[in-house]
Scaffold this active site. Structure first.
Site, PDB file in Angstrom:
ATOM      1  CG  HIS A 186      30.980   2.329 -24.447  1.00  0.00           C
ATOM      2  ND1 HIS A 186      29.823   2.165 -23.723  1.00  0.00           N
ATOM      3  CD2 HIS A 186      30.950   3.617 -24.891  1.00  0.00           C
ATOM      4  CE1 HIS A 186      29.135   3.298 -23.729  1.00  0.00           C
ATOM      5  NE2 HIS A 186      29.806   4.205 -24.430  1.00  0.00           N
ATOM      6  CG  HIS A 203      30.815   7.784 -27.801  1.00  0.00           C
ATOM      7  ND1 HIS A 203      29.464   7.719 -28.044  1.00  0.00           N
ATOM      8  CD2 HIS A 203      31.003   7.326 -26.536  1.00  0.00           C
ATOM      9  CE1 HIS A 203      28.860   7.252 -26.962  1.00  0.00           C
ATOM     10  NE2 HIS A 203      29.757   6.997 -26.034  1.00  0.00           N
ATOM     11  CE  LYS A 252      24.673   2.356 -24.790  1.00  0.00           C
ATOM     12  NZ  LYS A 252      25.797   3.238 -24.843  1.00  0.00           N
ATOM     13  CG  HIS A 286      23.614   5.545 -20.610  1.00  0.00           C
ATOM     14  ND1 HIS A 286      24.771   6.252 -20.834  1.00  0.00           N
ATOM     15  CD2 HIS A 286      23.031   6.115 -19.528  1.00  0.00           C
ATOM     16  CE1 HIS A 286      24.880   7.212 -19.924  1.00  0.00           C
ATOM     17  NE2 HIS A 286      23.835   7.159 -19.126  1.00  0.00           N
ATOM     18  CG  HIS A 309      29.164   4.010 -19.424  1.00  0.00           C
ATOM     19  ND1 HIS A 309      27.941   3.839 -18.821  1.00  0.00           N
ATOM     20  CD2 HIS A 309      28.914   4.714 -20.551  1.00  0.00           C
ATOM     21  CE1 HIS A 309      27.013   4.411 -19.546  1.00  0.00           C
ATOM     22  NE2 HIS A 309      27.575   4.948 -20.618  1.00  0.00           N
ATOM     23  CG  LEU A 312      26.210  12.171 -18.007  1.00  0.00           C
ATOM     24  CD1 LEU A 312      25.059  12.643 -18.874  1.00  0.00           C
ATOM     25  CD2 LEU A 312      25.822  12.178 -16.528  1.00  0.00           C
ATOM     26  CG  ASP A 331      31.674   6.399 -22.406  1.00  0.00           C
ATOM     27  OD1 ASP A 331      31.188   6.571 -23.541  1.00  0.00           O
ATOM     28  OD2 ASP A 331      31.239   6.934 -21.379  1.00  0.00           O
ATOM     29  CG  HIS A 371      31.574  16.245 -26.125  1.00  0.00           C
ATOM     30  ND1 HIS A 371      30.341  16.303 -26.750  1.00  0.00           N
ATOM     31  CD2 HIS A 371      31.533  15.167 -25.313  1.00  0.00           C
ATOM     32  CE1 HIS A 371      29.587  15.308 -26.307  1.00  0.00           C
ATOM     33  NE2 HIS A 371      30.284  14.591 -25.447  1.00  0.00           N
ATOM     34  CB  ALA A 391      28.285  14.146 -20.384  1.00  0.00           C
TER      35      ALA A 391
END
Ligand code: NCD
Ligand code: ZN
Ligand code: ZN
Length: 347
Positions: A14, A16, A100, A137, A175, A220, A248, A252, A264
């Site tokens: 997982h 990003h 997803k 999620h 997560h 989150l 996860d 940012h 988040a």
């Protein structure tokens, strides 16, 4: 004395990576240690079709620095307009490894997610037939539900009904942050898996809120009370095939984390493997780290384990990593566990 631990090269189930300059900044942080990762599709706009996933995969590979090997495992973002035939074709070609599900409004860039589950029934039925996993999620978005209860309520109100309505659907609870999540994952058969992040093994909600608000610990699902963190540690270190690593890691830029309405996401790609060795050693489970980080996830996704190895070493010197990465695209603050870590990845 130096202690050494050799693992199959790990997978991050997982992750990003974002796009553009941020993608270029964060990709090497993952590719340095991980052979493969399940790539989250919550770009703006989201990665919805097989063609969009193929284009995103090409952009990721184009950013990969010379000499690094990394395989992005692509996913599609489920919308109420997703075409079952497109999903089936993207899976058959080998491009897409999961779909997803974001409940609309649950998390970062989830506005195109699902509101009415009847509208995705045909896609879910197709996925059950072809064995393509649904990554979830798992939080309700009902404003009446307390944010600390949203995972447990999602299991009862959404996840369990969806699984009952779609026999054979393979699901990954992404997560998980609660004992309720651990217990529900254990109630399923080998069609149900759960990812656990690095940071949820380390922080509880006090880390975010006590003694001043710490935006870099906000993600989150939000970290819960200590008893839940301990349940996650027990699950991750159990060796059980249903539990596997999904960091996860979610970059940012600092100015959007340190903000009146902060984003988040915790960024852990840089230091996840030393942190996990630390946690598993604390739990006297170093011998199960390979199952959690390198074997269980691959088995769930029906992939062979990686051929390469990753060597971790424990020395008397604390591990060092940059406080921040990606100065132009961010900067992005690297997750700070708040304690020294003596495990290092050996290059
Ligand atoms: C993720 C992100 O930033 O994309 N944020 C997070 O807090 N986990 C989205 C997600 O995985 O829910
Ligand atoms: Zn999520
Ligand atoms: Zn995520």
């Amino acid at each position: 004395m130096t202690q050494t631990l050799t693992l199959r090269r790990p997978d991050d189930m997982h992750l990003h990576l974002r796009d553009g300059a941020m993608l270029a900044a964060v990709l090497p942080e993952t590719a340095r240690h991980f052979a493969r990762a399940i790539i989250m599709p919550n770009l703006v706009p989201p990665v919805v079709t097989g063609a969009e996933a193929a284009a995103y995969r090409d952009r990721i590979l184009a950013c990969l620095p010379e000499g690094m090997a990394f395989e992005p495992l692509m996913t599609l973002y489920l919308t109420e307009a997703t075409d079952p035939a497109d999903v089936a074709a993207a899976h058959a070609s080998g491009l897409v490894k999961a779909v997803k599900l974001y409940p609309a409004g649950a998390t970062t860039n989830s506005a195109s997610g699902v509101r009415d589950f009847d509208k995705v029934r045909a896609v879910l039925e197709t996925m059950a037939e072809i064995g393509l996993p649904l990554c979830v999620h798992g939080e309700v978005t009902d404003p009446a539900i307390d944010i600390f209860d949203r995972e447990a309520v999602f299991i009862d109100r959404v996840l369990d009904p969806v699984r009952r309505a779609t026999p054979g659907l393979r699901v990954v609870m992404e997560h998980i942050t609660t004992r309720d999540g651990v217990d529900y994952a254990r109630s399923g058969g080998d069609d149900l898996g759960a990812t656990i992040t690095t940071h949820h093994l380390i922080i509880n909600r006090n880390h975010i809120l006590a003694g001043g608000i710490k935006p870099h610990y906000y993600c989150l699902p939000v970290a819960k009370r200590e008893s839940h963190r301990l349940a996650l540690r027990e699950a991750a270190t159990s060796g059980e095939a249903r539990f596997f690593l999904g960091t996860d890691s979610a970059p940012h830029p600092d100015h959007l984390k340190e903000h009146a309405c902060g984003c988040a996401g915790c960024f852990t790609a840089t230091n996840t493997m030393p942190l996990l060795a630390h946690v598993f050693e604390e739990e006297r489970a170093l011998d199960r780290l390979e199952a959690f980080a390198s074997l269980n996830g691959a088995a769930f996704y029906r992939l062979p384990p990686n051929a390469g190895r990753l060597v971790l070493e424990k020395t008397a010197d604390p591990a060092e990593w940059p406080d921040k990465i990606g100065r132009e695209a961010g900067p992005v603050t690297v997750f700070n566990p708040g304690f020294p870590v003596y495990w290092h990845v050996k290059d």
